[in-house]
Design an enzyme around this catalytic site. Structure first.
Site, mmCIF file in Angstrom:
data_model
loop_
_atom_site.group_PDB
_atom_site.id
_atom_site.type_symbol
_atom_site.label_atom_id
_atom_site.label_comp_id
_atom_site.label_asym_id
_atom_site.label_seq_id
_atom_site.Cartn_x
_atom_site.Cartn_y
_atom_site.Cartn_z
ATOM 1 N N ASP A 205 0.821 -1.201 0.000
ATOM 2 C CA ASP A 205 0.000 0.000 0.000
ATOM 3 C C ASP A 205 0.861 1.260 0.000
ATOM 4 O OD1 ASP A 205 -2.832 1.052 0.502
ATOM 5 O OD2 ASP A 205 -1.705 2.055 2.075
ATOM 6 N N GLU A 255 1.698 -0.457 -4.936
ATOM 7 C CA GLU A 255 0.788 0.637 -5.301
ATOM 8 C C GLU A 255 1.656 1.875 -5.459
ATOM 9 O OE1 GLU A 255 -3.137 3.121 -3.815
ATOM 10 O OE2 GLU A 255 -1.634 2.494 -2.386
HETATM 11 C C1 GLC Z 1 -4.183 3.164 -0.551
HETATM 12 C C2 GLC Z 1 -5.423 2.313 -0.453
HETATM 13 C C3 GLC Z 1 -6.538 3.163 0.074
HETATM 14 C C4 GLC Z 1 -6.155 3.690 1.439
HETATM 15 C C5 GLC Z 1 -4.819 4.417 1.405
HETATM 16 C C6 GLC Z 1 -4.275 4.631 2.781
HETATM 17 O O1 GLC Z 1 -4.299 4.155 -1.495
HETATM 18 O O2 GLC Z 1 -5.710 1.721 -1.679
HETATM 19 O O3 GLC Z 1 -7.743 2.472 0.131
HETATM 20 O O4 GLC Z 1 -7.133 4.578 1.895
HETATM 21 O O5 GLC Z 1 -3.843 3.690 0.700
HETATM 22 O O6 GLC Z 1 -3.832 3.423 3.332
#
Ligand code: GLC
Length: 527
Positions: A205, A255
């Site tokens: 994440d 991500e």
């Molecule tokens: C990422 C996740 C999202 C979350 C954020 C903070 O972007 O996909 O859902 O709110 O991180 O952890």
């Protein structure tokens, strides 16, 4: 497919990975919240869909201030979802069906209920594991710098003792200090903990946000490297992670939202992450030239590092595809989300079907977000029921992300469309939700579900060759990978003649009476 075997170590290069938002997938105990029992009961459905792996959004113990991305204990399953023993069973049962498991690790921050943060609040040495600072201004009444939370408002919250702490997301998600060896050690341990339990991969994440400039300088007027996005120190962290994953044959998907493709590709060097999400494809409008450019750029940026691309049309953070493609603006941008945007669902659905065949034909791995295979639209969640912190922290202007997180419809005739039983789902299902139910679509060859099933089953016909564009009229995308199989997508306003072919393998919709490809339709052809 078959059993995961050590021989298939490259499964992730071309996998179809299904994203499970546990809270909204299936409610096994009927309390209104999806859970592991629900997922276990639906494993045959997922096997029938033909997916290679499941990515579970965070299932750890959490106060759910950000849907589980506020983790209080990485080694425990949230009681609303089940137990660790159940997670272990789930991983094993999925494995027996040939489905691998990917868990979601949230290294940038923890929950404010995490023992470290509680100890930090009590004044312990754990403060060093976070970013605590005195404020500015005469009484320290101003935040230490000008950083803004991704969810709106300042990225700092002041404590009764006068100090401030940093949170790039909600105040209940304090950022960890990645310059501290304990933070690194703990995460390496958490990785091993899940790999030991048979997990085949980890989604990381907010992967580009962990490292902070220790001076925590203002953003305004700053020069040089960004103080918290994509800092060079991060690569060291991921190299260490990679060596741990390699010991287990496990893989990463990061991500990584970065506009600069050269910087993006650095995360995918052979000793770092295996893959990262491709957000340029996800945000791209429904436009042939723009899509082709996004595909070309993606392939070009991955080529030098030898990493496979990923293709994602939606996830738990963005507007569902059929809704997005049914709007005047068919791209995605967090900044332009608004209530009441006019949407033509039939149009969006036609395009989403075509987009499914497009993405499943491209070289790399493909992500399917739960409900995408049912053609679910974005739901308009009544304002008083919205839980996503993005909504409240925007001052109520941003509808937030709950519209794509509404519990799935499984059986049209059952209470709550078969999601659960006793209690209303945690987010209300809109009127008409049952018409999308799995049991309605199962026997219908024209359903979105039937299309996804057929496409996932057939996808191997494209082989693992590189993409070659074929000549095509304006607004039409045509390419091949295996020489004898073509994918053609018509985004032009008029029907298109098909290139020479010997058979039609699959279509997102019927051809017209003259055998031409209608607007917003895709086909896979045998040449
Ligand atoms: C990422 C996740 C999202 C979350 C954020 C903070 O972007 O996909 O859902 O709110 O991180 O952890």
């Amino acid at each position: 497919m078959g059993q995961p075997t050590p021989a298939r170590t490259d499964w992730w290069r071309s996998a179809v990975i299904y994203q499970v938002y546990v809270r909204s997938f299936a409610d096994g105990d009927g309390d209104g919240t999806g859970d592991l029992a629900g997922v276990r009961a639906r494993l045959p459905y997922l096997a029938g869909l033909g997916v290679d792996a499941l990515w579970f959004t965070p299932w750890y113990r959490s106060p759910m201030k950000d849907g589980g991305y506020d983790v209080a204990d990485y080694r425990a399953i949230d009681p609303a979802f089940g137990t660790l023993a159940e997670a272990e069973k789930l991983i094993a049962e999925a494995g027996e069906l040939g489905i691998r498991t990917i868990v979601d690790i949230v290294p940038n921050h923890v929950s404010d209920q995490h023992p470290w943060f509680r100890a930090a609040l009590a004044g312990g040495p754990e403060r060093e594991l976070f970013h605590f600072r005195p404020g500015r201004g005469e009484q320290g009444e101003l935040p230490p710098n000008d950083w803004r939370s991704e969810f709106g408002g300042p990225a700092w919250t002041r404590l009764p003792d006068g100090d401030w702490y940093l949170h790039l997301f909600a105040p209940e998600q304090p950022d960890l200090n990645w310059a501290h060896p304990t933070v690194r050690r703990e995460h390496e341990d958490v990785l091993r903990f899940w790999f030991e339990r048979g997990v085949a991969g980890v989604r990381i994440d907010s992967a580009a946000l962990l490292a902070k400039d220790p001076r925590l300088p203002d953003l305004a007027g700053g020069r040089g490297p960004h103080p918290y996005v994509d800092r060079d120190e991060l690569h060291d962290v991921y190299r260490a992670w990679r060596s741990i994953a390699d010991a287990y044959g496990a893989v990463f998907v990061g991500e990584v939202w970065l506009p600069d493709s050269e910087r993006f590709a650095r995360y995918l060097r052979p000793d770092e992450l295996h893959t990262a999400f491709n957000f340029s494809f996800l945000t791209c409008p429904w436009d042939a030239a723009r899509l082709r450019a996004a595909i070309d750029e993606t392939l070009a940026e991955h080529a030098p590092v030898g990493a496979p691309a990923t293709w994602v049309l939606c996830n738990h953070d963005v507007t569902r595809t059929v809704t997005r493609y049914g709007r005047a603006d068919t791209g995605f941008d967090f900044a332009t989300k608004a209530f009441g945007t006019p949407t033509e669902l039939a149009l969006g659905t036609r395009r989403a079907r075509a987009a499914a065949l497009l993405s499943l034909a491209l070289p790399g791995s493909v992500y399917v977000y739960q409900g995408e295979e049912l053609g679910l639209p974005e739901a308009e969640v009544p304002v008083e029921r919205i839980q996503d912190p993005m909504h409240a922290r925007s001052g109520g202007t941003d509808p937030g992300r709950d519209g794509c997180r509404v519990p799935l419809p499984w059986a049209a005739g059952e209470p709550y469309a078969g999601f659960g039983s006793r209690q209303e789902p945690w987010l209300p299902q809109p009127a008409g939700w049952a018409s999308y139910a799995v049991d309605r679509q199962q026997g219908d060859p024209a359903s979105v579900l039937a299309l996804y099933r057929a496409a996932i089953r057939l996808r191997p016909v494209f082989g693992d060759g590189p993409l070659t564009w074929l000549p095509a009229p304006d607004g039409v995308l045509a390419f091949t990978r295996a020489e004898d199989v073509l994918c053609v997508v018509n985004l032009a306003g008029t029907p298109a003649d098909l290139p020479p072919h010997t058979g039609l393998l699959l279509g997102s919709g019927p051809l017209d009476d003259d055998g031409r490809l209608p607007t917003d339709t895709a086909v896979w052809l045998r040449a």
